[in-house]
Every structure is written in C-alpha cells, then in structure tokens.
Design an enzyme around this catalytic site. Structure first.
Site, short mmCIF file in Angstrom:
data_model
loop_
_atom_site.label_atom_id
_atom_site.label_comp_id
_atom_site.label_asym_id
_atom_site.label_seq_id
_atom_site.Cartn_x
_atom_site.Cartn_y
_atom_site.Cartn_z
N GLY A 208 3.60 0.24 -7.90
CA GLY A 208 4.28 -0.16 -6.65
C GLY A 208 4.72 1.05 -5.87
N ASN A 209 5.60 0.86 -4.92
CA ASN A 209 6.16 2.00 -4.19
C ASN A 209 7.58 1.66 -3.74
OD1 ASN A 209 6.04 0.80 -1.41
ND2 ASN A 209 3.85 0.77 -1.91
#
Ligand code: CTP
Length: 400
Positions: A208-209
């Site tokens: 993810g980020n």
C-alpha cells in the site's frame, strides 16, 4: 453576486456570536439585505442594538411584541429569503433544527424557509465530535442544507481542536460562490479517484502507500457543495463522504479502481484523479497465508498495473475534462509536464514532498497547477479544503 439578495441571518448562543457583526457588515457591503433572527441565548452574547444598527433592520427574536401584541410571521420571513445562514449555530440549535423542535423564532423560520440554508457550527471540540452532533449534522445534510465546516484552532475553552466557527470572510465567500452562476457545478457529474490502493500479497498482507484520501474527499465535498453529482471511487481510507450527492464506490486494488473508473468515465463531465494508485502489484497472490518457516528467503515479483489516468486520457471526449495529480520529490515541473502530456490531461495539480505541509497525511497542501497551455500557477500553503476550492475554480473555468 449578493447584490439585492435577501439573507436571513440566524444567530445563536455562542461566543462566536460577535463574529456575526462582521458577517452582517460584509453582506451589507456586498449589497445584500440582512434580516437578523436571534435566539434568546444569542442575545446574551451580542446585543440586538449592534445587530440592528449594522443590518439597518429591526432584529427579530420573539414571536410576539410585548408592547403592542403584534407578531412576527416566520412564514413570511421564510418566503422573503433568498438564503438563510445560521452563524454561529450551536449544538442545541443544530439538534432542534434536525428534529423539528420549533420552540423559538429561529427554528420556526428555518422550518418555513424554502430557500437554501447554510449552517456554520460553533462549539467546543468534544461537543462537535460527539455522535449526537455528527448525526444531527448528517441529518441536516441529508435535507440538502449546506454545512460550513468549522475550522481547527483555539476554542473559547482554550482547548485546541475542530469546532471554531469558520471565519466571516470565508462564510460570506461560500454564499457568494453559491449565488455565482459562473462558479456552479449544477447538473455536472464528476468522477474522483481518492486514497491508496492495496495490492494483495496473501490474505493478510498487501502493498500500500501513505495516502490518507483527505485531498480526494475534500474535492468530492467541494464539488458536491457546488451542486455536482460526484462518483467517488475510493481506496481503503478511514474517511466518510458526507454530502448526499456523493456516491462512494469502495475498491481495494488498482485493477478494481481501473474497472470502476472506466465504467463511470463515459457518463461524466470531468474526472479528477487524486488517488495514489500502486504502480505495481505482486504477480502472484497466495490463496493461503505465506508461512515464514516453509518459505524462508522470499522474492516478490511485481508486475505493472494499468495507468488509469492514461487510459481515461485515451477515451476522453472533446467536452470532457481530465485532471491529474503529480506528487514529486525532485525536478517537479519537468515530471509534471511529462505526465500532463503522457496522460492527455487538461491540467495537473503538482505538489512537492520538498514543501513542508504538502502531500500525504497532512491537513494542508501547497500546490501549483500546470495546464495544457503551459501556464503554471502557484498557490500558497492552505488547508486541503481551501486547496480543493482552488482546483475546482480552475475546473469550472475549463468546463465552460
Ligand atoms: N495514476 C493513475 N493510475 C496509475 C498511476 C497513476 O490514474 N496506475 C494517476 C494518479 O492518480 C495521478 C497521476 O496519474 O493523477 C500521476 O500519478 P503518479 O503516481 O505521480 O504518476 P506515475 O505515472 O505513476 O509516475 P511515477 O510514479 O513514475 O512518478
């Protein structure tokens, strides 16, 4: 925009009532006619003499005049108005409005009012955050009322948090924008992508980020407040869409976001691609949890995801507007120019991680907008809500 407009200003019992004087002055300066309706508690904070002098109209508070038995018609007042603004709006008045408890002139006027209603809450941070207040505000939103979100800052209690009534100039600007036909997004449909994407490794892990979705959600609220119907394709975030004209479509992976955006795009007037889409996903997703003991050292092979912006740029019709974002760490304008062209965007919103207060997880942002004609406009550091307004103003000018 406010010249000749009839505005009912409802004032309730909050320390912020003194700011109502500034609101009246600004409205009157812009040519509006202001009729103040104040609650009994409101009069403890600001005197009717001040309000009547500034508005050049007698202040209405009671149903009846004790002296001559004449009575004020909330129905006539409701019909007279082009807009009703309640500023400051206390938790109590918000609760009464949401539930039809019409025990004072202000709430009866609200219930009789056919014109658009704007509500600027003012209260302590815990009162504002309380589920009762939030549910009442949601209810008012669902009736089509416009909530002018309070700002964060020092409160009358000296605590710091969200609950401070928005500043008078911003409240007046909200009304001005509402009445400005050239700034409206009425009858427009807007697609917005927001938040991160999660690319699954196994049933419990993902790539993810740090995207919080705050910028995308602020854009969605601002577009909806201008009258647009918004399709918000959102990755996993902890935010909620508040305005009833926002249709949130929750997705997880870049592939799901791509499918959704491609489906929705042909029916919209514009798309704002604010999501931090993962550029890569694991080539394989394990159906079972990957075990350390049996796997040992591990190499994850990644394959590229589709570029949603570029795909929409390819199918974009002449009357559609496509807006992208670029978050860069160096050589910002060069990269943004390249993305603008490569993705066939009409304009790109550039933010640099080198600027303090810009980018992921912040409540603020510092942007520049670069358009197809090569014009670069720089904006100062602002809240994400204010940045959303700048972006939408640019969008509105392109949609014409
Ligand atoms: N974008 C998108 N789909 C992707 C990647 C990016 O729609 N798969 C959009 C973003 O929402 C943003 C714009 O494209 O509006 C630029 O995103 P960015 O990640 O900065 O661009 P990339 O093309 O991925 O370039 P790089 O990561 O190499 O900087």
């Amino acid at each position: 925009m406010l010249k000749g407009k009839h505005i009912i200003l409802g004032i309730t019992g909050s320390i912020a009532a003194y700011k109502a004087a500034y609101i009246i002055r600004a409205l009157v300066k812009k040519g509006a006619e202001v009729q103040v309706v104040i609650t009994p508690a409101g009069k403890e904070f600001i005197t009717p003499i001040t309000l009547s002098a500034l508005s050049s109209n007698p202040v209405i508070s009671e149903f009846f005049s004790n002296r001559d038995g004449s009575w004020h018609s909330h129905v006539d007042l409701g019909l007279w108005a082009d807009a009703m603004l309640i500023a400051p709006a206390t938790a109590s008045t918000i609760g009464k409005m949401a539930n039809g408890i019409a025990d004072n002139m202000l709430v009866t006027t609200y219930l009789s009012c056919k014109a658009p209603v704007f509500i600027a809450p003012a209260m302590d941070l815990d009162m504002f955050a309380h589920p009762t207040t939030q549910q009442n505000l949601d209810r008012l939103r669902s009736f089509g009322n416009h909530i002018i979100e309070p700002a964060e800052g020092e409160l009358a209690s000296h605590l710091v948090g969200k609950g401070r009534m928005e500043e008078p100039d911003k409240i007046v600007a909200t009304l001005e924008t509402f009445f400005d036909e050239s700034m409206t997004l009425k009858d427009k449909k807007i697609l917005i992508t927001a938040g991160p994407t999660y690319e699954k490794i196994d049933p419990v892990r993902f790539i993810g980020n740090y995207s919080s979705g705050k910028m995308g959600y602020a854009l969605a609220e601002a577009c909806a407040a201008r009258g647009a119907e918004v399709f918000l394709v959102s990755g996993p975030v902890s935010l909620q869409a508040k305005h009833p004209s926002i249709h949130r479509i929750s997705i997880e992976s870049a592939e799901e976001m791509y499918q959704c955006a491609m489906d929705v795009f042909p029916s919209v007037d514009a798309a704002i691609l604010c999501a931090a889409v993962a550029d890569y996903r694991p080539e394989m997703t394990s159906a079972e949890k990957i075990k350390r003991e049996s796997t040992g050292e591990m190499t994850l092979k990644l394959v590229p995801n589709k570029d949603i912006a570029a795909s929409l740029g390819q199918i974009k019709m002449a009357d559609q507007i496509l807006v992208g974002f670029a978050l860069e760490t160096s050589d910002e304008v060069h990269h943004a120019t390249d993305k603008l062209k490569r993705k066939n965007l009409d304009f790109i919103v550039l933010n640099s991680l080198r600027d303090q207060g810009a980018g992921f997880r912040c409540d603020t942002n510092k942007i520049s907008i670069l358009d197809q004609e090569g014009t670069l406009t720089e904006y100062p550091l602002k809240s994400k809500q204010e940045v959303a307004v700048d972006i939408i103003n640019k969008l509105v000018s392109r949609l014409k």
